[in-house]
Scaffold this motif. Structure first.
Motif, PDB file in Angstrom:
ATOM      1  N   ASP A  81       0.419  -4.058 -19.693  1.00 34.98           N
ATOM      2  CA  ASP A  81       0.085  -3.004 -20.495  1.00 34.98           C
ATOM      3  C   ASP A  81       1.131  -1.683 -20.504  1.00 34.98           C
ATOM      4  O   ASP A  81       1.526  -1.350 -20.746  1.00 34.98           O
ATOM      5  N   ALA A  82      -0.079  -1.103 -19.810  1.00 30.42           N
ATOM      6  CA  ALA A  82       0.282   0.360 -19.274  1.00 30.42           C
ATOM      7  C   ALA A  82       2.047   0.343 -18.871  1.00 30.42           C
ATOM      8  O   ALA A  82       2.274   0.924 -18.629  1.00 30.42           O
ATOM      9  N   ASP A  92      -2.522  -5.501 -12.800  1.00 31.58           N
ATOM     10  CA  ASP A  92      -3.839  -5.016 -13.176  1.00 31.58           C
ATOM     11  C   ASP A  92      -3.410  -4.679 -14.723  1.00 31.58           C
ATOM     12  O   ASP A  92      -4.217  -4.732 -14.910  1.00 31.58           O
ATOM     13  N   SER A  93      -2.214  -3.831 -15.282  1.00 33.43           N
ATOM     14  CA  SER A  93      -2.304  -3.640 -16.669  1.00 33.43           C
ATOM     15  C   SER A  93      -1.011  -4.068 -17.229  1.00 33.43           C
ATOM     16  O   SER A  93       0.000  -3.256 -16.716  1.00 33.43           O
ATOM     17  N   ARG A  95       1.592  -3.284  -7.995  1.00 31.24           N
ATOM     18  CA  ARG A  95       0.517  -3.995  -8.328  1.00 31.24           C
ATOM     19  C   ARG A  95       0.401  -3.023  -9.677  1.00 31.24           C
ATOM     20  O   ARG A  95      -1.269  -3.777 -10.375  1.00 31.24           O
ATOM     21  N   VAL A  96       0.529  -2.494  -9.987  1.00 30.86           N
ATOM     22  CA  VAL A  96       0.531  -1.580 -11.513  1.00 30.86           C
ATOM     23  C   VAL A  96       0.295  -3.211 -12.200  1.00 30.86           C
ATOM     24  O   VAL A  96      -0.368  -3.134 -13.439  1.00 30.86           O
ATOM     25  N   THR A 109       4.661   1.574  -0.358  1.00 29.19           N
ATOM     26  CA  THR A 109       6.057   1.321  -0.944  1.00 29.19           C
ATOM     27  C   THR A 109       5.704   1.491  -2.520  1.00 29.19           C
ATOM     28  O   THR A 109       4.796   1.573  -3.319  1.00 29.19           O
ATOM     29  N   ILE A 110       6.738   2.319  -3.354  1.00 25.36           N
ATOM     30  CA  ILE A 110       6.928   2.273  -4.338  1.00 25.36           C
ATOM     31  C   ILE A 110       6.922   1.159  -5.281  1.00 25.36           C
ATOM     32  O   ILE A 110       6.005   0.386  -6.585  1.00 25.36           O
ATOM     33  N   PRO A 111       7.531   0.393  -4.832  1.00 23.74           N
ATOM     34  CA  PRO A 111       7.604  -1.218  -5.102  1.00 23.74           C
ATOM     35  C   PRO A 111       6.023  -1.572  -5.165  1.00 23.74           C
ATOM     36  O   PRO A 111       6.059  -2.523  -6.551  1.00 23.74           O
ATOM     37  N   ARG A 156       0.724  -1.502   0.399  1.00 26.72           N
ATOM     38  CA  ARG A 156       0.173   0.188   0.017  1.00 26.72           C
ATOM     39  C   ARG A 156       0.881   1.274  -0.187  1.00 26.72           C
ATOM     40  O   ARG A 156       0.385   1.994  -0.572  1.00 26.72           O
ATOM     41  N   PHE A 212       4.032  -0.723  -5.165  1.00 25.92           N
ATOM     42  CA  PHE A 212       2.494  -0.115  -5.967  1.00 25.92           C
ATOM     43  C   PHE A 212       3.099  -0.793  -7.297  1.00 25.92           C
ATOM     44  O   PHE A 212       2.416  -0.788  -8.250  1.00 25.92           O
ATOM     45  N   ARG A 249       4.084  -1.438 -18.798  1.00 22.81           N
ATOM     46  CA  ARG A 249       5.561  -1.278 -19.993  1.00 22.81           C
ATOM     47  C   ARG A 249       5.241  -0.389 -20.363  1.00 22.81           C
ATOM     48  O   ARG A 249       6.315   0.766 -20.746  1.00 22.81           O
ATOM     49  N   ALA A 250       4.441   0.355 -21.181  1.00 24.32           N
ATOM     50  CA  ALA A 250       4.052   1.572 -21.726  1.00 24.32           C
ATOM     51  C   ALA A 250       4.667   3.127 -20.665  1.00 24.32           C
ATOM     52  O   ALA A 250       5.193   3.624 -20.790  1.00 24.32           O
ATOM     53  N   ASN A 251       4.148   2.404 -19.481  1.00 22.28           N
ATOM     54  CA  ASN A 251       4.789   3.194 -18.704  1.00 22.28           C
ATOM     55  C   ASN A 251       6.329   3.401 -18.543  1.00 22.28           C
ATOM     56  O   ASN A 251       7.440   3.600 -17.095  1.00 22.28           O
ATOM     57  N   LYS A 252       6.929   2.151 -18.886  1.00 26.28           N
ATOM     58  CA  LYS A 252       8.544   1.210 -18.721  1.00 26.28           C
ATOM     59  C   LYS A 252       8.897   1.443 -17.698  1.00 26.28           C
ATOM     60  O   LYS A 252      10.223   1.377 -16.729  1.00 26.28           O
TER      61      LYS A 252
END
Lengths: 326, 477
Positions: A206-207, A203-204, A199-200, A192-194, A190, A196, A209-212
């Motif tokens: 593709d998203a 969830d996706s 969870r990205v 920490t950045i790793p 909830r 987060f 990957r598109a955000n590197k």
């Protein structure tokens, strides 16, 4: 949940109120019963957290069982070859060794997926067999007890075992390890950045990957954390409860962790709750099986119903939200 | 040349309309398809081609209008009956079982649900007969997935032609083929025309249509724009029909641009299949400039954008500023993690430094940040903790735009940023992109919408067949 329990008992043809009362008594009535519940909840909670981390990353880890067993093996190796260490230090090394072995085993499945495209569900199921066979082999080889008569490890001396609170119960300080792990994983996912990023990816991809985001690395890392938690469950049981490994070392804790995590809504706090619930089910049914001819078979039936009920609720909620958009 | 033209149309489409929700996919379209003629149906994505073909083959039911087949009403909405009448469809995505033998796939269309013994040779006889007739050697014992794409398409066509055929509809049949395979396909289509079959070809490559079609119908945004004999038209006119009037691109004299921020030299990019879709292009984008790239879909737009955004490999030299923002075409899969909250989606391309402490996220500051962004970028949302899934398309796009512009990027890459949005949301996105350029960012606007390019871009070029041109369409490129 009590309703599900009652319906299951009725389906088995048991006296419902009496059975419920026995279950309750076996799980909560006195300190022995509560200790019984908590001791069983501990590995379920730890391995359940492992499942949560993997599944939230979109990695459907079915290999909690194998990672649990590997955790036990790692702990036993540590105990055998570092036995000259101070007992309190040794127990910590045993736990760490369990985490590392489970993590490597989980990461292997993650690596196979990212680099070779092997589905995690398939590889983790198969790695379970590998882990169980490894256990059998070590019990007949490097980890066999000193007299070489039976297929078990040497029993850990009492000083090495985790602290017990009361000589009358099995309750050990591993229960605090589970609590601390719950809080840590909750914070991790909830706040920490790793967590987060994990969870990205879940969830996706593709998203992500598109955000590197390095999707593959995050997936492997999630499997390592997951396997580490399941391995910790295995080594906590070893150094807290059993003190030795035998062929039937795992009683399906790694498998049951999956419904535990699902029933907990794939959240750490929920998993803590559902692990306690399942722990109570096991504790209660152990008493129940002594007083009925059906006994233990009630337990898996109740677990099954509980998970199905959960899925049905999710499905109903989903349908409701979807209708809103139609 | 087509054999003696028949006056009587085999299929008469009369004032057919079809809507999906508020979108009018087909609006009062009337068109005739004649036997012994290759009739191309042309249009951009979303023009209504696929809907029209879906209606003709029975997979889509029209809302209004009539269709006559050989003088009597076509049983619309009943694909099996329509197929029995001899109206056959070859889908763009092959309807083959890749792991099965060719013979098994050919038999698949003929198997009826009874318990008689299965004879593959018997069942695939009709299709193989057609193959011999068309001069195709079909190896029945090959597994479909081991065949090249062109050969797979032959199987698909033969499967369609088995039995009596009067109409053959092909949906974008050339999209996956090599030039040789395309020539071969066109030869077969001409043979079928001579047999008196009405061939209907959906396409968007103009040169191919000029090469093979007898007649062409152009659709745009669901409306019928024109039907013409191919000899009476040319590629430039077809392009105009397809996209509307090519707007005048007034050079904006008021604004002055800064230094060169983006420089591509001999840039080549491959697509996922490894085919080179951008071939050695050069361009520059200046600070403060909105550089438009138009062109028909599928000419390497997405691959080019991904290369510049740093998520796809490329060959050549590419000079980019440090801070690059990317607004992908597909916001649902690439732009957003739909299951996560609005606040989390606002941080998808990086947690802002004000909201983090080492590796930790500070929830109270995230909430403040999200609320500020929601207000500033006019995102309509209940709470910042709602999932992105629960928002409308326009508001979802606002999240993507907000996230990308908030970091004050030096380069913004936007691919069809307003596709599927309503007018208000479109205006919003345009305004934000213009503001970013005025602030000094370089903007690469890749769009198939020429109105969008004329409204926004300072300079517009066009992608075609892997290259960049000054005109929308260069004949025979």
């Amino acid at each position: 949940m009590v309703l599900v329990l009652a319906l299951t008992f009725a389906a088995f043809g048991l006296d419902v109120p009496a059975s419920l009362a026995i279950m309750w008594k076996g799980a909560f009535s006195d300190k022995v019963a509560i200790a019984r519940t908590l001791v069983r909840a501990t590995p379920l909670c730890l391995a359940g957290l492992g499942i949560v981390v993997a599944w939230r990353a979109g990695m459907y880890n079915i290999g909690g069982e194998g990672q649990y067993v590997l955790g036990g093996i790692g702990g036993a190796f540590c105990a055998k070859f570092l036995s000259s260490f101070m007992p309190s230090v040794l127990s910590i090394f045993i736990l760490i060794s369990g985490i590392i072995c489970g993590a490597l085993f989980g990461a292997l499945a993650g690596w196979l997926y990212v680099k070779r495209g092997v589905q995690v569900v398939i590889s983790t199921i198969l790695l379970n067999f590998l882990a169980l066979l490894t256990l059998e082999w070590t019990l007949r080889g490097p980890l066999q007890e000193s007299k070489k008569q039976t297929f078990v490890t040497d029993t850990l001396p009492n000083e090495v075992m985790l602290m017990r609170f009361d000589s009358g119960t099995d309750l050990h300080s591993g229960v605090f390890i589970a609590l601390i792990a719950t809080v840590l994983i909750w914070v991790f996912l909830r706040y920490t950045i790793p967590g987060f990023h994990l969870r990205v990816v879940g969830d996706s991809p593709d998203a992500a990957r598109a955000n590197k985001l390095p999707v593959g690395a995050i997936q492997i890392r999630a499997m390592a954390i997951s396997g580490g938690l399941c391995g910790l469950a295995g080594s906590v049981d070893y150094v807290g409860l059993t003190g030795r490994l035998a062929d039937g070392y795992s009683q399906n804790w790694g498998f049951i962790a999956i419904p535990v995590a699902l029933l907990g809504g794939l959240t750490p706090i929920g998993t803590l709750g559902s692990a306690t619930y399942f722990g109570a089910l096991f504790a209660g049914s152990e008493v129940l099986k002594r007083s009925t001819p059906i006994g233990n078979s009630v337990v898996p039936a109740v677990q099954g119903f509980a998970v199905l009920a959960y899925i049905a609720i999710l499905w109903a909620l989903n349908r409701k939200t979807q209708r809103r958009f139609d | 040349m087509p054999p003696e033209p028949r006056t009587e149309a085999l299929i008469q489409v009369r004032a057919v309309s079809k809507s999906y929700g508020a979108v009018r996919a087909l609006d009062n379209v009337s068109v005739d398809f004649l036997s012994g003629e290759i009739h191309a149906v042309l249009g951009e994505n979303g023009a209504g081609k696929s809907t029209l073909m879906g209606i003709l083959s029975g997979f889509v039911s029209p809302d209004q209008g009539d269709i006559l087949f050989d003088g009597s009403p076509l049983p619309t909405g009943r694909p099996i009956e329509i197929r029995q009448l001899g109206v056959k469809m070859v889908h763009q995505h092959f309807m083959l079982v890749p792991q099965f033998l060719v013979s098994e796939n050919l038999a698949l269309g003929e198997i009826t649900g009874n318990l008689t013994p299965l004879s593959l040779a018997e069942l695939s006889k009709l299709a193989t007969g057609k193959g011999t007739e068309l001069g195709w050697n079909v190896d029945l014992q090959k597994i479909v997935l081991e065949l090249p794409v062109g050969a797979q398409q032959r199987i698909e066509i033969l499967k369609a032609l088995a039995g009596d055929s009067r109409v053959l509809i092909l949906d974008e049949p050339t999209a996956v083929l090599s030039p040789d395979e395309i020539r071969d396909l066109f030869g077969v289509l001409r043979k079928l025309r001579h047999q008196g079959i009405a061939v209907i070809l959906i396409a968007h490559k103009l040169s191919e249509i000029m090469a093979v079609a007898d007649r062409v119908t152009v659709l745009r945004k669901g409306e019928l724009i024109a039907t013409s004999l191919i000899g009476d038209t040319n590629e430039v006119q077809l392009a105009e029909w397809m996209v509307g009037d090519v707007p005048e691109f007034a050079k904006d004299g008021e604004r002055s641009f800064g230094e060169v921020l983006v420089k591509a030299e001999k840039l080549s990019v491959n697509d996922d299949r490894g085919v080179k879709v951008i071939d050695s292009v050069d361009f520059e984008i200046l600070a403060g400039q909105i550089f438009g790239l138009g062109g028909v879909d599928g000419n390497g737009q997405i691959e080019l954008a991904e290369a510049l955004a740093g998520v796809r490999d490329y060959d050549g030299v590419l000079t980019l500023p440090d801070n690059v923002a990317y607004i992908p075409q597909d916001r649902q899969t690439d732009g957003l993690a739909l299951g996560l909250s609005v606040a989390e989606n606002l941080m998808l391309s990086g947690v802002p430094s004000e909201c983090k402490w080492g590796l930790f996220i500070r929830p109270a500051l995230v909430r403040d940040y999200a609320q500020r962004m929601i207000a500033e970028y006019e995102i309509k949302v209940g709470k910042e903790t709602d999932t992105a899934k629960s928002l409308s398309g326009g508001n979802q796009q606002k999240i993507v735009v907000a996230r990308n512009l908030a970091q004050n990027p030096d380069l913004i890459i936007a691919v069809n940023p307003t596709r599927g949005l309503d007018i208000r949301a479109t205006d919003y996105v345009h305004r934000r992109l213009r503001e970013a350029a005025e602030r000094g960012a370089a903007v690469l606007l890749i769009s198939t919408d020429l109105d969008e390019l004329s409204a926004l871009a300072d300079e517009t070029k066009y992608l075609q067949s892997g290259g960049i041109n000054d005109q929308f369409l260069v004949a025979n490129a």
